[in-house]
Write a protein that holds these residues in place. Sequence first.
Motif, PDB file in Angstrom:
ATOM      1  N   CYS A 103       9.695  -7.335  -1.833  1.00 21.70           N
ATOM      2  CA  CYS A 103       9.330  -8.438  -1.970  1.00 21.70           C
ATOM      3  C   CYS A 103       9.728  -8.339  -3.743  1.00 21.70           C
ATOM      4  O   CYS A 103       8.860  -9.254  -4.943  1.00 21.70           O
ATOM      5  CB  CYS A 103       7.376  -7.650  -1.998  1.00 21.70           C
ATOM      6  N   ALA A 104      11.132  -8.396  -4.018  1.00 23.64           N
ATOM      7  CA  ALA A 104      11.754  -7.907  -5.648  1.00 23.64           C
ATOM      8  C   ALA A 104      13.302  -8.335  -5.283  1.00 23.64           C
ATOM      9  O   ALA A 104      13.858  -7.597  -4.791  1.00 23.64           O
ATOM     10  CB  ALA A 104      10.927  -7.027  -6.173  1.00 23.64           C
TER      11      ALA A 104
ATOM     12  N   ASP B 286       2.976 -12.924  -1.042  1.00 20.74           N
ATOM     13  CA  ASP B 286       1.967 -13.389  -2.108  1.00 20.74           C
ATOM     14  C   ASP B 286       2.283 -13.956  -2.996  1.00 20.74           C
ATOM     15  O   ASP B 286       3.045 -15.092  -2.371  1.00 20.74           O
ATOM     16  CB  ASP B 286       1.018 -11.618  -2.761  1.00 20.74           C
ATOM     17  N   THR B 287       2.382 -14.125  -4.071  1.00 22.60           N
ATOM     18  CA  THR B 287       2.357 -14.832  -5.169  1.00 22.60           C
ATOM     19  C   THR B 287       3.575 -14.588  -6.576  1.00 22.60           C
ATOM     20  O   THR B 287       4.339 -13.085  -5.962  1.00 22.60           O
ATOM     21  CB  THR B 287       1.787 -15.939  -5.680  1.00 22.60           C
ATOM     22  N   THR B 288       3.592 -15.258  -7.235  1.00 24.95           N
ATOM     23  CA  THR B 288       4.905 -14.780  -8.065  1.00 24.95           C
ATOM     24  C   THR B 288       4.568 -13.872  -9.157  1.00 24.95           C
ATOM     25  O   THR B 288       3.050 -14.374  -9.691  1.00 24.95           O
ATOM     26  CB  THR B 288       5.877 -15.659  -8.598  1.00 24.95           C
ATOM     27  N   ASP B 289       5.161 -12.602  -9.333  1.00 24.94           N
ATOM     28  CA  ASP B 289       4.250 -11.739 -10.246  1.00 24.94           C
ATOM     29  C   ASP B 289       5.499 -11.466 -11.459  1.00 24.94           C
ATOM     30  O   ASP B 289       4.994 -12.165 -12.861  1.00 24.94           O
ATOM     31  CB  ASP B 289       3.731 -10.279 -10.112  1.00 24.94           C
ATOM     32  N   GLU B 290       7.170 -12.118 -11.816  1.00 24.54           N
ATOM     33  CA  GLU B 290       7.889 -12.188 -12.126  1.00 24.54           C
ATOM     34  C   GLU B 290       8.617 -12.760 -12.043  1.00 24.54           C
ATOM     35  O   GLU B 290       9.709 -13.057 -10.992  1.00 24.54           O
ATOM     36  CB  GLU B 290       7.741 -10.653 -13.315  1.00 24.54           C
ATOM     37  N   ILE B 291       9.699 -13.730 -12.801  1.00 20.27           N
ATOM     38  CA  ILE B 291      11.058 -14.342 -12.829  1.00 20.27           C
ATOM     39  C   ILE B 291      11.901 -13.694 -13.500  1.00 20.27           C
ATOM     40  O   ILE B 291      12.111 -13.764 -14.537  1.00 20.27           O
ATOM     41  CB  ILE B 291      11.307 -15.710 -13.115  1.00 20.27           C
ATOM     42  N   PRO B 292      12.372 -12.423 -13.799  1.00 23.40           N
ATOM     43  CA  PRO B 292      13.129 -11.925 -14.241  1.00 23.40           C
ATOM     44  C   PRO B 292      14.277 -12.733 -14.682  1.00 23.40           C
ATOM     45  O   PRO B 292      14.765 -13.914 -14.072  1.00 23.40           O
ATOM     46  CB  PRO B 292      13.918 -10.762 -13.473  1.00 23.40           C
ATOM     47  N   THR B 293      15.110 -12.437 -15.884  1.00 21.10           N
ATOM     48  CA  THR B 293      15.981 -13.640 -16.256  1.00 21.10           C
ATOM     49  C   THR B 293      17.857 -13.166 -15.931  1.00 21.10           C
ATOM     50  O   THR B 293      18.106 -14.090 -16.002  1.00 21.10           O
ATOM     51  CB  THR B 293      15.810 -13.549 -17.417  1.00 21.10           C
TER      52      THR B 293
ATOM     53  N   VAL C   9      13.095 -13.181  -8.517  1.00 20.54           N
ATOM     54  CA  VAL C   9      11.559 -13.303  -8.224  1.00 20.54           C
ATOM     55  C   VAL C   9      11.218 -11.618  -7.340  1.00 20.54           C
ATOM     56  O   VAL C   9      11.615 -11.023  -7.228  1.00 20.54           O
ATOM     57  CB  VAL C   9      10.762 -13.972  -7.068  1.00 20.54           C
ATOM     58  N   ILE C  10      10.423 -11.381  -8.032  1.00 15.45           N
ATOM     59  CA  ILE C  10       9.750  -9.976  -8.025  1.00 15.45           C
ATOM     60  C   ILE C  10       7.516 -10.228  -7.939  1.00 15.45           C
ATOM     61  O   ILE C  10       6.801 -11.497  -8.552  1.00 15.45           O
ATOM     62  CB  ILE C  10       9.174  -9.073  -9.363  1.00 15.45           C
ATOM     63  N   CYS C  11       7.207 -10.632  -6.861  1.00 16.17           N
ATOM     64  CA  CYS C  11       6.255 -11.196  -5.716  1.00 16.17           C
ATOM     65  C   CYS C  11       5.316  -9.873  -5.938  1.00 16.17           C
ATOM     66  O   CYS C  11       5.613  -9.098  -6.471  1.00 16.17           O
ATOM     67  CB  CYS C  11       6.894 -11.506  -4.603  1.00 16.17           C
ATOM     68  N   THR C  12       4.091 -10.790  -6.248  1.00 21.97           N
ATOM     69  CA  THR C  12       3.227  -9.607  -6.248  1.00 21.97           C
ATOM     70  C   THR C  12       2.875  -8.428  -5.181  1.00 21.97           C
ATOM     71  O   THR C  12       2.214  -7.223  -5.249  1.00 21.97           O
ATOM     72  CB  THR C  12       1.430 -10.282  -6.270  1.00 21.97           C
ATOM     73  N   GLY C  13       3.490  -8.679  -3.872  1.00 21.21           N
ATOM     74  CA  GLY C  13       3.276  -8.091  -3.165  1.00 21.21           C
ATOM     75  C   GLY C  13       4.521  -6.886  -3.198  1.00 21.21           C
ATOM     76  O   GLY C  13       4.826  -5.355  -2.159  1.00 21.21           O
ATOM     77  N   HIS C  14       5.642  -6.776  -4.036  1.00 25.28           N
ATOM     78  CA  HIS C  14       6.189  -6.040  -4.636  1.00 25.28           C
ATOM     79  C   HIS C  14       5.578  -4.407  -5.331  1.00 25.28           C
ATOM     80  O   HIS C  14       4.659  -4.658  -6.630  1.00 25.28           O
ATOM     81  CB  HIS C  14       7.338  -6.505  -5.615  1.00 25.28           C
TER      82      HIS C  14
END
Length: 1299
Positions: free
Chosen positions: A137-138, A176-183, A233-238
């Motif tokens: 999930c990430a 689940d859904t998106t927690d953070e979009i790393p750059t 992406v880092i999903c909330t499921g990570h």
Amino acid sequence: MWFLLLLLHTAHIEAVIAQSTSENKLILKNGSNPCEGYIEIYHEGKWGHVGEKYWTENTDKVVCRSTHCGAHLTCTSDTVPWPVQPMLLNEVKCNGKEDHLWDCEHPGFNVSSSKKKIQRKIKCSNNIKISLDGFECAGAVKYSTDGGLTDSGYFCGDTGWGKKEANLLCKNLDCDTTDEIPTDWMVPNKFQEKTTKNMTINCFFQSQGFEKIDNLWQCVTGESRSCKKPASVICTGHDKLRLKGNPSNVCSGRLEKEENGKWNPVKTNNSYPDVWCRQMHCGTNVSHSEDDNGTQLTCSDNVTVILKDGDKPNNCYGEVHIQRNDKSQAVCGTASTWTEKEAKVVCRELNCGSVISYEVKSFRREGIMDNVKCSGDEPSLWHCRAKRSNNQCSSVAYVVCADSISVKLLDGPGKCAGRVEVQHEGKWHKVNQVGWTDTNSDTVCKQLNCGIRRALPTPEKFSQGSNDFLRKTINCKTDAKHISECIPAANLNNQPRDLVAVGITCEEHKVVFLKGDSPCSGMVGIEHGTKTYWLSGSNETWDQNSADTVCRQMHCGSTLNHTSIPSADLMKDVWNVSYSCSSNSTSLLDCENTTLPSNHSDTIATVACSGKLEVNLTNECWGYVNVCANGECGDVCADTWTDKKYVMLCKDLGCGDRVLEPNPKLQPKANTKGSKVLFKGLHTTNNMNNLSQSIFIKNDENDYICKPRQAYVVCSGSVKSNFPSSRDKCSGNVLVEYEGQWLPVCKKALENTNTQKAICGEQCGLAGEPIPYFGPESTEGRFIEKIECGDDAKSITACKVTASSQSCLRGGLQCSNWRKMELTVGKDTACSGAVSVLSKNGISAVSAKDWTKKEGDVLCQNLECGNFKSNGTATSAIIKTISFSCASVKDPKSIWECEKQPPDKQKQLLLECQDEPKVTLSETCHGELKINDVEVCATDWKDTYSQMVCKEKSCSNAIAGVSHHKPAEANKNYFHVSCEENHNNPGQCKRYKGKCQKDGKVGKLVSVYCVSDVKFNTTQKCGGQIEVSYGRGWKKVCPLKSFYKKHKEMLCKVLGCGSHNESITNKQDRFTNLEILLECTKDNDNISYCVSQKSCKDDQPAEIYCEEFKPPDQPIIHQPLPILPIILGFGFFLVLVILIVVFVRICIVKRAKKKAMNFSSRKLSRKEVEFESGDYEDVKDNEMEDFNLSRIKSETEVITENDARSTSSFPYDDIDEAQPLTSQAATDADSRNNINQDGVTYEVDDPQENYDDIDACPEITQTEAEVHNSPQTTPESEAEAPQGLVQGDEDYLVPGQDG
């Protein structure tokens, strides 16, 4: 450049594709993957399907290409169970090569439709699987076209990647859904590979239609060749995990998970240890256990964060590295990614306090982490987010933590006083005194448990040390407890030169000293500030170890004996601390404190040490300070020295009570002298009697260098004065010994009476008078500029003497008790005769008693007469006698060193030396002077010296005022001569050899002219201007002023012309510069003695006329011829010649006319002849003929005189345009055109007699011109040849014919 252009072009194409595809979109729905399913099409905000009319396999190919799904495999037509969308496109005809379905032939959107509920289902070759490259999930979004067997590429994150797309992916991956979009940190290594195909996406079709998208592949717009970063992406499921509790290995410890911003222990029955280890980049599971406190996990990798200074690991500062399984790799960084937050994590992890500074340094290292980003609460930098790869990095993260900063006081007499040194980045640094504050001092003293700073009226000076200066400005606040709190992050850009290291003395500073007759024995005292205490002599505490420690501390060897004396008798305060020292203790105050014994205050400790301590100078009263301790001697650095210490040393050594300015050229810098530096410095106490009782700071560093130099002093007692003249005593040039060099004294320095008394001293009597300096130039390059003496100064050692490199006019001195040796000349010799001593009190005879060859050699050499030859005795009428004996004197340089007490009346000494100076002139009684075949420089020469030469040569007197004319050579040595009143022979005079220069310019050489060579003459026989010769040619004489009648009679008799004739006066009126003077006194009976050289400018030469003078016959005076009659006569002659020539020409022309009568009677029309005046008129034949008669010369005559010039090249400005007058008859006819201008006549040959018959001719022949200088003037004119005369005309003359 070409690469940039390609990049811009690619970006432009991708933008165009994105724009075009955003208008229409085709996807496959309801299949097993996005490359299988039913066709749905999007157009202008609406979804629909495509009809099957004209559908072929080529249409299937276009569909698979449009969806980036590879090749077409199968297709079916099915009746679908769901409501069918409107048919947007039908009757599509494709050839199989189109990129999109709407590029095929069709009637248009929403034009052709069908009511069938059948939809086309297509399966393409690609089996798309989208996943995350990283963790569960990430990670970075990657895709596979073969169902996940191999990775094909990544989705590009530059454009089209946002939260909606990330949410769709997280949902599809059950994360689940998106927690953070790393750059910037989730960049896999494969992303950079050239074989990787990165796809761009666009899920928004004019901001509509997203509801139909159920897979990211349906948003793909094409391949990108310039993608900079992958979509991640880092999903909330990570699960965010970390291990805590083991600082030696961050991959071992208690497992914690972040939940709602807090870290909690992981408690679960589901164990995924390998997944956990991989997620934390710690390898695989080695062991794990679960209990009530959570999960304890140890992974296979052993990871530690370390700091390195170059290749060496160290604590609390340096490059940030990761030690992973015994391999160290750097943490890469840039100024934007390595921030204070990451640096704080490192300092906290290593227990190194706060962050002092952080930066990135440009080093090439093998990296393991890059783009590190910490939240700030991680237990280790390893648990922060980062791009992890084994690539080379060009810049490395660097941090300085507070615990790497330390401070100490060095090279002081105790631990609470000394030079401030700060440890920064592993090195000790001095601190600049400028900008240092009292608050800084207080902070240092408190940190060292030394109280606060001690305020001193004169701050103690400490050794400057050899370390570099700290490139930071320390600024402590009043509440600072540690020096690290005072150091800023930024460095100073530019440090000034000649910095001074700061030193401080704290309140708790104490020193141990010995009070006794010598530096290494006495009572043991402790000085604390202004108070003095004494060490207890109790038997319980004052033992051998304590005594040895004191002797060792004082650099005095070991203990000879130690004892105590009662304190009550001395009324002394006993120090309230007792010490217990070991056998190797180096400082009493650092020994262990013990309980005070009951008899603690009854006695005072005393000690006698085995060593000796002495302080002296290398040259008795000047030079380097030399300290000898325990049989070892060496220098002391000058850092701690003050004028007070220097004066104390001079007094201790009996070398005066003044310190003089040393010569900087004699002081080596940075220990270049080469001697050993034994002590860095010394410090005085309040209880010392001499400088040897100071507290010495031993140099324990073998390579220690004094900056700027070793201690060096010149005491006033080192200065001595001297008269270098060996033949005279108490008279002559004054030299002063200063730092071992004998320096000349400036004339101004000798003008003061006190100075004269101090130099003359006891041996030479009272002050005398300054005399000129005579001697060679000083080679030392320095001079004694000032000598300042008090009224009671009896020696120059009591004066303040100042030396300078500034050149000055040097001087000499003659004291009241001056004495000079002389030989009474008997046979016109300089080096033999009776020996006498001349003084202000008269003449004393030198006794012949005890006189031997030794005394004779010394005196002969002093008189510059070579060695001794013989001696004898003579009876003298001189009452006073003086005696000399060199028997007890070793190698005497001057006869005055052998002077004895005056004896009874003795016979006077007669002395003869071997060498007699040879004085010669180039001629008998005049010419260039030489002494011993060496020419003499005229810079110090006087007329009286010339007088002495002429007398010695039996040539009568010298002619006064004669100038010296021969220049000296710049690099040659000549004699310089100085004679005194008692000298009557030039050989007796003082002399030395040197360059002949004055004021930096080359001087002249001495020439002497004696009266014996004087001769007289007059410009006429027995009369006229007087001329005198004395060896430099005949010269006229200035007007006679002091020349009486009898002298004129003498002059006429010398000329052999009878008596003087007064009736004839001066006959010449010319004035000139003269240089000979005839001036006689009334008593002068020889006019040769009246001659002297003295210039008189612009004056009339003197004349004399004697009885036998006869005026010469009157010469015929030739008056200058008048110029005007000559010019007129010459002009008349020229006119006559011209008339004759014209007459001859007339005859020739008449014959030519007769021959030309057979030509046509036609004549050219009269063309006006242009004159420069601008007037034009016709010229008749007879007028032209008359004109020619008066103007024309023969052609032969013209060429003979002027070599024939072309009129085309006249060099005269007033001829506007000189056209060549040519004709084919030019070779036969004569020129008749004459142009006169400003007195100059230009004659131009013309081929014809008659000017109105001249025509232009294309052939050009040369026209000669003759220039005459003539007084005649004629009108200026310029003639043009008439036009129209051509070959074949009647008037055309054939060349070579007369007509």
